[in-house]
Design a protein around this motif. Structure first.
Motif, PDB file in Angstrom:
ATOM      1  N   VAL A   1       0.843  -1.199   0.000  1.00 24.05           N
ATOM      2  CA  VAL A   1       0.000   0.000   0.000  1.00 24.05           C
ATOM      3  C   VAL A   1       0.877   1.248   0.000  1.00 24.05           C
ATOM      4  CG1 VAL A   1      -1.673   1.348   1.321  1.00 24.05           C
ATOM      5  CG2 VAL A   1      -1.993  -1.114   1.073  1.00 24.05           C
ATOM      6  N   TYR A   2       1.921   1.240   0.793  1.00 22.19           N
ATOM      7  CA  TYR A   2       2.841   2.384   0.856  1.00 22.19           C
ATOM      8  C   TYR A   2       3.479   2.647  -0.509  1.00 22.19           C
ATOM      9  CZ  TYR A   2       6.907   5.188   2.284  1.00 22.19           C
ATOM     10  OH  TYR A   2       7.852   6.169   2.402  1.00 22.19           O
ATOM     11  N   GLN A   3       3.830   1.585  -1.227  1.00 21.57           N
ATOM     12  CA  GLN A   3       4.491   1.732  -2.523  1.00 21.57           C
ATOM     13  C   GLN A   3       3.504   1.929  -3.669  1.00 21.57           C
ATOM     14  OE1 GLN A   3       6.932  -1.810  -2.792  1.00 21.57           O
ATOM     15  NE2 GLN A   3       8.557  -0.921  -1.534  1.00 21.57           N
ATOM     16  N   GLY A   4       2.215   1.943  -3.369  1.00 23.26           N
ATOM     17  CA  GLY A   4       1.214   2.168  -4.392  1.00 23.26           C
ATOM     18  C   GLY A   4       0.917   0.978  -5.275  1.00 23.26           C
ATOM     19  N   LYS A   5       1.313  -0.221  -4.846  1.00 22.14           N
ATOM     20  CA  LYS A   5       1.066  -1.416  -5.641  1.00 22.14           C
ATOM     21  C   LYS A   5      -0.363  -1.926  -5.496  1.00 22.14           C
ATOM     22  CE  LYS A   5       5.870  -3.019  -5.398  1.00 22.14           C
ATOM     23  NZ  LYS A   5       6.773  -4.107  -4.913  1.00 22.14           N
ATOM     24  N   VAL A   6      -1.031  -1.530  -4.419  1.00 21.93           N
ATOM     25  CA  VAL A   6      -2.392  -1.982  -4.172  1.00 21.93           C
ATOM     26  C   VAL A   6      -3.115  -0.912  -3.361  1.00 21.93           C
ATOM     27  CG1 VAL A   6      -1.807  -3.198  -2.014  1.00 21.93           C
ATOM     28  CG2 VAL A   6      -3.782  -3.935  -3.331  1.00 21.93           C
ATOM     29  N   GLN A   7      -4.406  -0.803  -3.569  1.00 24.28           N
ATOM     30  CA  GLN A   7      -5.216   0.105  -2.774  1.00 24.28           C
ATOM     31  C   GLN A   7      -5.670  -0.603  -1.496  1.00 24.28           C
ATOM     32  OE1 GLN A   7      -6.111   3.476  -3.241  1.00 24.28           O
ATOM     33  NE2 GLN A   7      -4.370   3.215  -4.652  1.00 24.28           N
ATOM     34  N   PRO A   8      -5.822   0.121  -0.400  1.00 24.31           N
ATOM     35  CA  PRO A   8      -6.269  -0.533   0.833  1.00 24.31           C
ATOM     36  C   PRO A   8      -7.669  -1.094   0.692  1.00 24.31           C
ATOM     37  CG  PRO A   8      -6.262   1.853   1.083  1.00 24.31           C
ATOM     38  CD  PRO A   8      -5.605   1.570  -0.230  1.00 24.31           C
ATOM     39  N   ALA A   9      -8.002  -2.024   1.573  1.00 19.02           N
ATOM     40  CA  ALA A   9      -9.323  -2.649   1.556  1.00 19.02           C
ATOM     41  C   ALA A   9     -10.401  -1.585   1.717  1.00 19.02           C
ATOM     42  CB  ALA A   9      -9.429  -3.675   2.679  1.00 19.02           C
TER      43      ALA A   9
ATOM     44  N   ALA B   1      -1.147 -22.007   7.536  1.00 21.73           N
ATOM     45  CA  ALA B   1       0.183 -22.322   7.012  1.00 21.73           C
ATOM     46  C   ALA B   1       0.348 -21.879   5.565  1.00 21.73           C
ATOM     47  CB  ALA B   1       0.466 -23.819   7.137  1.00 21.73           C
ATOM     48  N   GLY B   2      -0.279 -20.787   5.212  1.00 21.19           N
ATOM     49  CA  GLY B   2      -0.084 -20.221   3.884  1.00 21.19           C
ATOM     50  C   GLY B   2      -0.900 -20.924   2.808  1.00 21.19           C
ATOM     51  N   PRO B   3      -0.597 -20.633   1.539  1.00 23.90           N
ATOM     52  CA  PRO B   3       0.474 -19.777   1.011  1.00 23.90           C
ATOM     53  C   PRO B   3       0.382 -18.319   1.492  1.00 23.90           C
ATOM     54  CG  PRO B   3      -0.580 -21.054  -0.751  1.00 23.90           C
ATOM     55  CD  PRO B   3      -1.420 -21.186   0.455  1.00 23.90           C
ATOM     56  N   ILE B   4       1.552 -17.664   1.529  1.00 25.34           N
ATOM     57  CA  ILE B   4       1.616 -16.257   1.903  1.00 25.34           C
ATOM     58  C   ILE B   4       1.298 -15.434   0.657  1.00 25.34           C
ATOM     59  CG2 ILE B   4       3.079 -14.431   2.846  1.00 25.34           C
ATOM     60  CD1 ILE B   4       4.782 -16.671   4.129  1.00 25.34           C
ATOM     61  N   GLU B   5       0.073 -14.930   0.603  1.00 24.66           N
ATOM     62  CA  GLU B   5      -0.405 -14.294  -0.623  1.00 24.66           C
ATOM     63  C   GLU B   5       0.023 -12.836  -0.728  1.00 24.66           C
ATOM     64  OE1 GLU B   5      -1.758 -15.716  -3.111  1.00 24.66           O
ATOM     65  OE2 GLU B   5      -2.028 -17.709  -2.225  1.00 24.66           O
ATOM     66  N   ARG B   6       0.139 -12.351  -1.981  1.00 22.22           N
ATOM     67  CA  ARG B   6       0.463 -10.958  -2.249  1.00 22.22           C
ATOM     68  C   ARG B   6      -0.830 -10.146  -2.358  1.00 22.22           C
ATOM     69  NH1 ARG B   6       5.713 -10.250  -3.658  1.00 22.22           N
ATOM     70  NH2 ARG B   6       6.915 -11.904  -2.654  1.00 22.22           N
ATOM     71  N   PRO B   7      -0.884  -9.005  -1.711  1.00 22.81           N
ATOM     72  CA  PRO B   7      -2.124  -8.212  -1.705  1.00 22.81           C
ATOM     73  C   PRO B   7      -2.624  -7.842  -3.090  1.00 22.81           C
ATOM     74  CG  PRO B   7      -0.579  -7.398  -0.054  1.00 22.81           C
ATOM     75  CD  PRO B   7       0.160  -8.417  -0.861  1.00 22.81           C
ATOM     76  N   ALA B   8      -1.723  -7.513  -4.002  1.00 22.86           N
ATOM     77  CA  ALA B   8      -2.148  -7.054  -5.326  1.00 22.86           C
ATOM     78  C   ALA B   8      -2.909  -8.136  -6.085  1.00 22.86           C
ATOM     79  CB  ALA B   8      -0.945  -6.596  -6.143  1.00 22.86           C
ATOM     80  N   ILE B   9      -2.634  -9.388  -5.793  1.00 22.28           N
ATOM     81  CA  ILE B   9      -3.311 -10.499  -6.454  1.00 22.28           C
ATOM     82  C   ILE B   9      -4.470 -11.012  -5.616  1.00 22.28           C
ATOM     83  CG2 ILE B   9      -3.016 -12.854  -7.320  1.00 22.28           C
ATOM     84  CD1 ILE B   9      -0.092 -12.161  -7.873  1.00 22.28           C
ATOM     85  N   PHE B  10      -4.277 -11.035  -4.306  1.00 23.15           N
ATOM     86  CA  PHE B  10      -5.239 -11.656  -3.397  1.00 23.15           C
ATOM     87  C   PHE B  10      -6.403 -10.736  -3.035  1.00 23.15           C
ATOM     88  CE2 PHE B  10      -5.816 -14.027   0.839  1.00 23.15           C
ATOM     89  CZ  PHE B  10      -6.505 -15.064   0.227  1.00 23.15           C
ATOM     90  N   MET B  11      -6.118  -9.459  -2.736  1.00 21.90           N
ATOM     91  CA  MET B  11      -7.151  -8.541  -2.282  1.00 21.90           C
ATOM     92  C   MET B  11      -8.292  -8.353  -3.284  1.00 21.90           C
ATOM     93  SD  MET B  11      -8.407  -6.602   0.066  1.00 21.90           S
ATOM     94  CE  MET B  11      -7.110  -6.312   1.271  1.00 21.90           C
ATOM     95  N   PRO B  12      -8.011  -8.212  -4.599  1.00 22.30           N
ATOM     96  CA  PRO B  12      -9.123  -8.034  -5.539  1.00 22.30           C
ATOM     97  C   PRO B  12     -10.126  -9.183  -5.531  1.00 22.30           C
ATOM     98  CG  PRO B  12      -7.054  -7.409  -6.562  1.00 22.30           C
ATOM     99  CD  PRO B  12      -6.712  -8.041  -5.250  1.00 22.30           C
ATOM    100  N   GLN B  13      -9.714 -10.345  -5.098  1.00 22.53           N
ATOM    101  CA  GLN B  13     -10.637 -11.479  -5.043  1.00 22.53           C
ATOM    102  C   GLN B  13     -11.646 -11.346  -3.898  1.00 22.53           C
ATOM    103  OE1 GLN B  13      -8.920 -15.441  -6.212  1.00 22.53           O
ATOM    104  NE2 GLN B  13      -6.988 -14.449  -5.693  1.00 22.53           N
ATOM    105  N   PHE B  14     -11.378 -10.433  -2.965  1.00 27.31           N
ATOM    106  CA  PHE B  14     -12.311 -10.165  -1.871  1.00 27.31           C
ATOM    107  C   PHE B  14     -13.151  -8.927  -2.147  1.00 27.31           C
ATOM    108  CE2 PHE B  14      -9.254 -12.973  -0.080  1.00 27.31           C
ATOM    109  CZ  PHE B  14      -9.908 -13.670   0.922  1.00 27.31           C
ATOM    110  N   THR B  15     -12.626  -8.004  -2.919  1.00 27.00           N
ATOM    111  CA  THR B  15     -13.371  -6.769  -3.190  1.00 27.00           C
ATOM    112  C   THR B  15     -14.337  -6.918  -4.368  1.00 27.00           C
ATOM    113  OG1 THR B  15     -11.542  -5.985  -4.585  1.00 27.00           O
ATOM    114  CG2 THR B  15     -11.539  -5.315  -2.268  1.00 27.00           C
ATOM    115  N   LYS B  16     -14.198  -7.990  -5.121  1.00 25.72           N
ATOM    116  CA  LYS B  16     -15.109  -8.257  -6.227  1.00 25.72           C
ATOM    117  C   LYS B  16     -15.676  -9.655  -6.068  1.00 25.72           C
ATOM    118  CE  LYS B  16     -15.392  -8.432 -11.280  1.00 25.72           C
ATOM    119  NZ  LYS B  16     -14.634  -8.310 -12.563  1.00 25.72           N
TER     120      LYS B  16
END
Length: 523
Positions: free
Chosen positions: A195-203, A221-236
């Motif tokens: 979020v700080y680097q602008g790669k993803v918008q906050p929830a 126990a993971g996988p340790i997901e990346r927000p830019a890929i994982f977060m959109p699956q919750f917002t849509k």
């Protein structure tokens, strides 16, 4: 509750059936309740830590992009851990014990966070953004450091003082390691940084972020997901497709086969050899480490497939975490195949910020050593894990400074490629001995056993036992090698796929080994 328990076999279908008819926010509410229930089955108390991390990261991320939340909302959210622990102490005192210290820490959370949050908003934009970033990172790492490493460093200091002839007389507290803390902490840190680097918008809201961070298939126990890929699956909201059901059941079946048939049966031999009182000879020592290599692979890659399958039934895609790691040609190749989401996390958030390979060979090697030592320590608070990290750092160094090894790792076919895979697998086995040993003394016993080639206990039956449970896995991997997904059988004719699925089902339901806890739960 584990993925292979009868409770989960009832829990998952119920969640899936309730999930799809709901609108997006309804799905988020269901996922949050289901995830907290799933996690609370291990220990109700540690839900307070997850709530605290959720609140900190949500408000810090919003502040990073100039979104200021009201004081009332912040106060209510930060009071949630205290209210939860208080409720557990009052209503659940027969099941859990809540210490006064836990209540005091939970009460201090809103007292400290709310004023800091308000003070940072008085700073200029650059200082405010840096402040909220470090508030999120340091808070998460401080919690992880206390629960995972306080005892390790305190015990090491006591031992060091004792070796110097001093007895401090300290009474150290017994600290229980919360399940999943290493995984959701790293996911939280990645969220704040991205979020700080602008790669993803906050929830967009607290409910969505809470469900995102606590998502039960990958929480423990993971996988340790990346927000830019994982977060959109919750917002849509996902759209139902029959492929979700097909892919989800396939992944669940392959994961159950790896875990129950392969890992749990290989564990019988590995646990026998690495029993603290065992005195194996060389054949048994070699059998034990081969058994552990396939136990940890089947256990963790099986967990990943079970997690991916569970998530896919909900229309959510999780990352692949394994890609035939024992076919690696060198250490760099290995870490692109083993626990991929963790190794890429360390690459992007530790190795590259340190400078990566941009400042010459010497600096590259230093950065590698720092990264691998931290990766080893991440796996556990023990000197054996530090040594395991150092061992992999030494391999990375050797393959960079020895031209022959560097060329060997880059081979793609022919006898040289076979040699590269065989050498790396042998080196990996030695690393697993360091990883599996609970103490340096136990590692010494295993190393000493390699020198004992005198006749001893018959080892032919356990060797056949391992072959019985490893060969089917190898055959499965040969069938999935071309798609590069360890659970993808789409290139086979439907009759062949049906036969494979039937055999996998028979294999895991007929397994005679008792269920073993997933190895990575301890991390």
């Amino acid at each position: 509750m584990t993925f292979t328990s009868w409770q989960y076999a009832l829990f998952l279908p119920l969640v899936v059936l309730l999930y799809w008819p709901l609108p997006r926010l309804g799905r988020m509410a269901l996922l949050l309740v289901a995830s907290y229930f799933f996690y609370g089955m291990w220990d109700l108390r540690f839900l307070a830590l997850l709530m605290a991390s959720t609140g900190i990261d949500f408000f810090c991320a919003r502040s990073l992009v100039g979104m200021r939340e009201g004081r009332g909302k912040i106060l209510f959210t930060t009071l949630a851990p205290l209210l939860w622990l208080g409720g557990c102490a009052f209503f659940g005192k027969e099941y859990v014990s809540i210490s006064p210290a836990s209540l005091m820490v939970a009460a201090a959370y809103p007292v400290l966070f709310v004023p800091i949050h308000e003070w940072l908003w008085t700073r200029d934009e650059a200082a405010r953004r840096r402040g909220f970033l470090w508030l999120s990172i340091l808070t998460n790492l401080a919690v992880l450091g206390f629960f995972k490493y306080f005892g390790f460093f305190a015990d090491s200091l006591v031992a060091l003082l004792g070796a110097a002839g001093m007895d401090p007389g300290w009474t150290l507290p017994h600290i229980i390691l919360p399940v999943a803390i290493s995984f959701y902490t790293f996911q939280s840190v990645a969220y704040a940084v991205d979020v700080y680097q602008g790669k993803v918008q906050p929830a967009p809201d607290l409910l969505t972020f809470s469900a995102y961070l606590a998502f039960f298939p990958q929480l423990v126990a993971g996988p340790i997901e990346r927000p830019a890929i994982f977060m959109p699956q919750f917002t849509k909201a996902a759209v139902w497709e029959w492929e979700h059901l097909h892919a989800g059941l396939r992944l669940l079946l392959v994961g159950a086969f790896k875990k129950i048939f392969v890992a749990d049966n290989c564990a019988l031999v590995a646990n026998y050899v690495f029993n603290p009182g065992a005195t194996p000879n060389a054949p048994w020592a070699l059998l034990g480490i081969v058994a552990f290599a396939f136990q940890i692979y089947g256990d963790f890659s099986g967990y990943t497939d079970l997690a991916r399958g569970s998530a896919r039934l909900l229309g959510i895609h999780l990352s692949m975490n394994f890609r035939f790691p024992y076919l690696a040609t060198g250490p760099s190749d290995f870490w692109q195949r083993w626990h991929i989401t963790l190794s890429s996390w360390f690459r992007d958030y530790v190795y590259i910020p340190l400078g990566g390979n941009r400042a010459g060979l010497a600096r590259t090697i230093i950065n590698l050593w720092i990264t691998m030592l931290l990766a080893g320590l991440w796996h556990g608070a023990s000197w054996t894990f530090v040594l395991w990290g150092a061992y992999h750092a030494a391999m990375q160094t050797a393959y960079r400074v020895v031209p022959f090894l560097g060329r060997l790792e880059k081979s793609t076919s022919g006898p040289r490629h076979v040699l590269a895979v065989a050498l790396m697998f042998t080196l990996t086995l030695f690393g697993w001995a360091i990883f599996r040993a609970q103490t340096m003394g136990q590692l010494g016993v295993w190393l000493h056993a390699l020198t004992i080639w005198t006749p001893g206990e018959d080892w032919t039956k356990p060797a056949l036992w391992l072959l019985l449970h490893i060969v089917p896995l190898i055959l499965l991997q040969l069938a999935t090698l071309k798609p590069r997904d360890e659970a993808e059988l789409g290139r086979l004719p439907w009759i062949a796929r049906g036969a494979v699925f039937f055999l996998l089902f028979v294999a895991f339901v007929s397994s005679v080994a008792s269920e073993q806890e997933f190895i990575y739960f301890q991390f």
